[in-house]
Design a protein around this motif. Sequence first.
Motif, PDB file in Angstrom:
ATOM      1  N   MET A 288      36.774  44.785  24.698  1.00  0.00           N
ATOM      2  CA  MET A 288      35.885  44.856  25.253  1.00  0.00           C
ATOM      3  C   MET A 288      35.068  46.057  25.714  1.00  0.00           C
ATOM      4  SD  MET A 288      35.014  42.811  29.060  1.00  0.00           S
ATOM      5  CE  MET A 288      35.376  44.322  29.795  1.00  0.00           C
ATOM      6  N   MET A 289      33.723  46.565  25.303  1.00  0.00           N
ATOM      7  CA  MET A 289      33.204  47.618  25.754  1.00  0.00           C
ATOM      8  C   MET A 289      32.820  47.573  27.242  1.00  0.00           C
ATOM      9  SD  MET A 289      29.627  49.099  24.459  1.00  0.00           S
ATOM     10  CE  MET A 289      29.853  49.157  22.490  1.00  0.00           C
ATOM     11  N   PHE A 290      33.465  48.524  28.109  1.00  0.00           N
ATOM     12  CA  PHE A 290      33.211  48.516  29.377  1.00  0.00           C
ATOM     13  C   PHE A 290      32.541  49.996  29.752  1.00  0.00           C
ATOM     14  CE2 PHE A 290      35.744  46.908  33.513  1.00  0.00           C
ATOM     15  CZ  PHE A 290      34.515  46.829  34.187  1.00  0.00           C
ATOM     16  N   MET A 291      31.392  50.075  30.152  1.00  0.00           N
ATOM     17  CA  MET A 291      30.711  51.395  30.388  1.00  0.00           C
ATOM     18  C   MET A 291      30.978  51.519  31.948  1.00  0.00           C
ATOM     19  SD  MET A 291      29.474  52.081  27.427  1.00  0.00           S
ATOM     20  CE  MET A 291      28.901  53.648  28.015  1.00  0.00           C
ATOM     21  N   VAL A 292      31.819  52.747  32.142  1.00  0.00           N
ATOM     22  CA  VAL A 292      32.194  52.840  33.621  1.00  0.00           C
ATOM     23  C   VAL A 292      31.812  54.205  34.098  1.00  0.00           C
ATOM     24  CG1 VAL A 292      34.179  51.248  33.308  1.00  0.00           C
ATOM     25  CG2 VAL A 292      34.337  53.791  33.039  1.00  0.00           C
ATOM     26  N   SER A 293      31.280  54.364  35.219  1.00  0.00           N
ATOM     27  CA  SER A 293      31.142  55.643  36.066  1.00  0.00           C
ATOM     28  C   SER A 293      31.720  55.370  37.649  1.00  0.00           C
ATOM     29  CB  SER A 293      29.683  55.963  36.200  1.00  0.00           C
ATOM     30  OG  SER A 293      29.017  54.886  36.919  1.00  0.00           O
ATOM     31  N   GLN A 294      31.749  56.307  38.416  1.00  0.00           N
ATOM     32  CA  GLN A 294      32.248  56.066  39.709  1.00  0.00           C
ATOM     33  C   GLN A 294      31.501  54.867  40.411  1.00  0.00           C
ATOM     34  OE1 GLN A 294      32.067  59.598  42.007  1.00  0.00           O
ATOM     35  NE2 GLN A 294      32.873  58.736  43.789  1.00  0.00           N
ATOM     36  N   ASP A 295      30.170  54.789  40.177  1.00  0.00           N
ATOM     37  CA  ASP A 295      29.441  53.556  41.127  1.00  0.00           C
ATOM     38  C   ASP A 295      29.112  52.527  40.277  1.00  0.00           C
ATOM     39  OD1 ASP A 295      29.629  55.400  43.388  1.00  0.00           O
ATOM     40  OD2 ASP A 295      28.048  56.444  42.553  1.00  0.00           O
TER      41      ASP A 295
ATOM     42  N   TYR B 137      23.031  46.115  42.347  1.00  0.00           N
ATOM     43  CA  TYR B 137      24.195  46.447  41.567  1.00  0.00           C
ATOM     44  C   TYR B 137      25.335  47.124  42.471  1.00  0.00           C
ATOM     45  CZ  TYR B 137      23.269  51.302  41.220  1.00  0.00           C
ATOM     46  OH  TYR B 137      22.715  52.590  41.494  1.00  0.00           O
ATOM     47  N   LYS B 138      25.253  47.708  43.455  1.00  0.00           N
ATOM     48  CA  LYS B 138      25.988  48.446  44.317  1.00  0.00           C
ATOM     49  C   LYS B 138      26.812  47.308  45.151  1.00  0.00           C
ATOM     50  CE  LYS B 138      23.031  52.588  44.860  1.00  0.00           C
ATOM     51  NZ  LYS B 138      22.241  53.526  45.693  1.00  0.00           N
ATOM     52  N   LYS B 139      26.566  46.259  45.227  1.00  0.00           N
ATOM     53  CA  LYS B 139      27.317  45.454  46.089  1.00  0.00           C
ATOM     54  C   LYS B 139      28.520  44.600  45.276  1.00  0.00           C
ATOM     55  CE  LYS B 139      23.429  43.948  48.908  1.00  0.00           C
ATOM     56  NZ  LYS B 139      22.542  42.609  49.397  1.00  0.00           N
ATOM     57  N   TYR B 140      28.580  45.199  44.037  1.00  0.00           N
ATOM     58  CA  TYR B 140      29.643  44.594  43.163  1.00  0.00           C
ATOM     59  C   TYR B 140      30.495  45.540  42.292  1.00  0.00           C
ATOM     60  CZ  TYR B 140      26.511  40.568  44.182  1.00  0.00           C
ATOM     61  OH  TYR B 140      25.758  39.606  44.654  1.00  0.00           O
ATOM     62  N   ASP B 141      31.747  45.217  42.312  1.00  0.00           N
ATOM     63  CA  ASP B 141      32.746  46.140  41.521  1.00  0.00           C
ATOM     64  C   ASP B 141      32.404  46.132  39.955  1.00  0.00           C
ATOM     65  OD1 ASP B 141      34.094  46.495  43.964  1.00  0.00           O
ATOM     66  OD2 ASP B 141      34.714  44.363  43.687  1.00  0.00           O
ATOM     67  N   ALA B 142      31.907  45.161  39.218  1.00  0.00           N
ATOM     68  CA  ALA B 142      31.838  45.013  38.098  1.00  0.00           C
ATOM     69  C   ALA B 142      30.456  43.979  37.584  1.00  0.00           C
ATOM     70  CB  ALA B 142      33.123  44.646  37.021  1.00  0.00           C
ATOM     71  N   ILE B 143      29.894  44.382  36.579  1.00  0.00           N
ATOM     72  CA  ILE B 143      28.816  43.664  35.900  1.00  0.00           C
ATOM     73  C   ILE B 143      28.894  43.082  34.741  1.00  0.00           C
ATOM     74  CG2 ILE B 143      26.095  43.620  35.502  1.00  0.00           C
ATOM     75  CD1 ILE B 143      26.250  46.078  37.994  1.00  0.00           C
ATOM     76  N   LEU B 144      28.460  41.878  34.349  1.00  0.00           N
ATOM     77  CA  LEU B 144      28.662  41.584  33.156  1.00  0.00           C
ATOM     78  C   LEU B 144      27.246  41.231  32.401  1.00  0.00           C
ATOM     79  CD1 LEU B 144      30.236  40.319  30.540  1.00  0.00           C
ATOM     80  CD2 LEU B 144      30.273  37.938  31.484  1.00  0.00           C
ATOM     81  N   ALA B 145      26.971  42.049  31.373  1.00  0.00           N
ATOM     82  CA  ALA B 145      25.664  41.774  30.920  1.00  0.00           C
ATOM     83  C   ALA B 145      25.689  41.137  29.573  1.00  0.00           C
ATOM     84  CB  ALA B 145      24.971  43.374  30.565  1.00  0.00           C
TER      85      ALA B 145
END
Length: 245
Positions: free
Chosen positions: A62-69, A166-174
């Motif tokens: 699964m492609m997971f684009m990640v940064s600190q926030d 988006y800052k209220k969640y740990d991860a997002i599914l687009a």
Amino acid sequence: KSNESGGQLSRESLTTASSFLKANKIDALVTAPINKKNILHESFDFMGHTDFLNKTFDGEAMMFMVSQDLKIALLTEHISIDKITENVSKDLIEKKIKTIDISMKKDFGIQRPKIAILSINPHAGDDGIIGNQDQEILIPALKELSESYLIFGPFPSDSFFGSDLYKKYDAILAIYHDQGLIPFKTIAFGNGVNFTAGLDIVRTSPDHGTGFDIAGKGIAQSQSMIEAIKAAIEMNKDSRLLNTH
């Protein structure tokens, strides 16, 4: 410039490094960007890194684009816009949410991740006025899966990022590529990492492409590659015992 020899070297680099990873000769894989057109070959019929790695290693890539926030996963990846809704299904939604949940626990140390899901249609379909896929597929699937996961939504994507929700969640599914990648690269470009979640190996990459248009001009930035290397090291430390060679 895009050329045949560049594509050949890209294929050989990726397949050789992957064979080292499979044989435990290396602990993690960091890939540079590839040109999807010139890497295609009769011996390499894959749309990109993620597709190739999914066929090479165990698990569901699964492609997971990640940064600190910000951490954004994609339900569908490199497919044309007219094919998106026909690929959205309850089984795929469940599989991706499960992969996000496992990755957040294993790779990022978040044991009860809150996952936000973006809507398929604008305004989540406006109660079926702008399409009915949210009401017929996405919302029923999320209601059923909410018994097992901390999931929220679906959220209309046009206001989700601009309002800082988006800052209220740990991860997002687009739901599709640009729905997730445009906000990610707007907010985190240059500091983000493309992480392949769901496999039994660690693989990261910068969050940008080959950049042929700026080659040789001395203006390319290295920060995303640095972040990709650091992320690969940290994920390897957290989820596996480092081998010594």
